[in-house]
Design an enzyme around this catalytic site. Structure first.
Site, short mmCIF file in Angstrom:
data_model
loop_
_atom_site.label_atom_id
_atom_site.label_comp_id
_atom_site.label_asym_id
_atom_site.label_seq_id
_atom_site.Cartn_x
_atom_site.Cartn_y
_atom_site.Cartn_z
CD GLU A 166 -2.96 -1.08 2.30
OE1 GLU A 166 -2.89 -0.19 3.15
OE2 GLU A 166 -3.91 -1.88 2.24
CD GLU A 346 -3.24 -6.01 4.02
OE1 GLU A 346 -4.11 -5.24 4.50
OE2 GLU A 346 -2.03 -5.76 4.04
#
Ligand code: FCB
Length: 440
Positions: A166, A346
């Site tokens: 991220e 995720e």
């Protein structure tokens, strides 16, 4: 009842990150990270929590791997703490830090679990932050050196390498919203940080391939599709504009199209980053996989404001539970980008888990959250999206960044007083999904 069956080689896994689970923050030669510094600064984290000990995974990894085995996990996604292996981020390496990951990987393989390593899940060495952190382009070169150290040591056994987790959150939560380490709030800095991280990603991919061109190199992006709260043409247009100007597309377009998204670039005005010749080609090198982190969507009204209508279910993070947006996201990405194979790196949910008198943790909402999201992924695969695996966030409860220990995402409950681990009901259910390779 419908049975959703997955391909036989589909990789079911779970994910964690170094700072969130390891503890041992200053043991065996580990250097300080920006998250050590940030969590030790009063007022930054709920309840003053820190990752000093957290799940003590550094000492308890054999027990944790035994639990993974009990779940039947086929793969495990973890991140490497850069300051544990290179305390000041540059030289020299810390042999004991390397040994930890070496032992972890050996034990995973002995348990028949494929290791997926992430090189950066936000814990930059503080010594590099003191030299300007990601604002300083030199950090990208140190990151490539660190990549080479890790890949030389583990590349004979770890075949999948993600450069960044991220990058959007690292750049923006850390340098625009000030909620994450290092706690800066400045758009110009945030955009230059994003660019330097993208350069670091490119250099890191090169470093991985120069050690062994057969390794799989990828990146993990957080994606929060923007959708209209009302199905009117005006609202739909505004939602699309918000997406075009937003942060998610910045990383998608630079990495998979080789240019900055035009709307966001224009909106940034004088704050656009400085780009050096060759950067965009470096950033947009072909990847072997992309990781998708999906939790929820962003709903906006006709003015482009984020809204939170009553009615839908929300998790403890106040994130809307919206599985169909997951399907829409995956199929849209597949239409608009030439993507490598995808992994869900995720997906998961935080709920207020209670320990029952019988010692069990009954968490039907987590089970149902996962079930619904698995089905959406199955549907996207039916529609041609090339998806190879799914990592639930998270293997176990852990330090949830600014929220400290107040949010529990685990399949496994961690009692932070005793370090006792308990499989939640959702973990037992997930073990069944893995065993059957199917969801009912
Ligand atoms: C993601 C992070 C991960 C975890 C989940 C809930 O943004 O990558 O570390 O905190 O959110």
């Amino acid at each position: 009842m419908t049975t959703y069956r997955f391909p036989s080689n589909f990789l079911w896994g779970a994910a964690t990150a170094s700072y969130q689970i390891e503890g041992a923050w200053n043991e065996n030669g580990k250097g300080e990270s920006i998250w050590d510094r940030f969590s030790h600064t009063p007022g930054k984290i709920t309840n003053g929590d820190t990752g000093d000990l957290t799940c003590d995974h550094y000492h308890r990894y054999p027990e944790d791997i035994a639990l993974m085995r009990q779940l039947g996990l086929k793969a495990y996604r973890f991140s490497i703490s850069w300051p544990r292996v290179i305390p000041n981020g540059m030289v020299p390496v810390n042999p004991k830090g390397l040994d930890f990951y070496d032992n972890l990987v050996d034990r995973l393989l002995a348990a028949n679990i494929q290791p997926f390593a992430t090189l950066y899940h936000w814990d930059l060495p503080q010594a590099l932050e003191d030299k300007g952190g990601w604002r300083n382009r030199d950090t990208a070169h140190y990151f490539a050196d660190y990549t080479a150290v890790m890949v030389k040591r583990l590349g004979d056994r770890v075949k999948h390498w993600a450069t960044f987790n991220e990058p959007l959150v690292a750049a923006f939560a850390g340098h625009l919203w000030g909620e994450h380490a290092p706690g800066i709030k400045d758009e110009k800095i945030a955009l230059q940080t994003a660019h330097n991280i993208l350069v670091a990603h490119g250099l890191s991919v090169q470093a991985i391939r120069s050690v062994d061109s057969d390794l799989q190199a990828g990146v993990v992006l957080s994606l929060w599709p923007v959708e209209p709260v009302e199905d009117t043409p005006e609202n739909i247009t505004v939602a699309e504009k918000t997406w075009q100007e937003g942060g998610d597309i910045l990383f998608l377009d630079t990495i998979f199209k080789g240019h900055y998204p035009p709307a966001g670039w224009e909106k940034a005005g004088d704050n656009v980053p400085q780009i050096m010749p060759g950067d965009m080609a470096l950033i947009s090198q072909k990847l072997d996989f992309m990781g998708v982190n999906y939790y929820s969507r962003q709903l906006v009204d006709v003015t482009g404001e984020r809204v939170r209508p009553e009615g839908p279910e929300y998790t403890e993070m106040n994130w809307e539970v919206c599985p169909p947006a997951f399907y829409r996201l995956l199929t849209r990405l597949n239409r608009e980008y030439r993507l490598p194979p995808l992994y869900i790196t995720e997906n998961g949910s935080s709920f207020k888990d209670e320990v029952s008198p019988d010692g069990a943790v009954h968490d039907p909402r987590r089970e149902s959250y996962l079930r619904e999201h698995f089905i959406q992924v199955h549907k996207a695969m039916q529609d041609g999206v090339d998806m190879r695996g799914y990592f639930v966030w998270s293997l176990m409860d852990n330090f949830e960044w600014g929220h400290g220990f107040t949010k529990r995402f685990g399949l496994i409950r961690v009692d932070y007083e005793t370090q006792q681990r308990t499989l939640k009901d959702s973990a037992k259910w997930y073990a069944g999904v893995i065993r059957e390779n199917a969801v009912e």
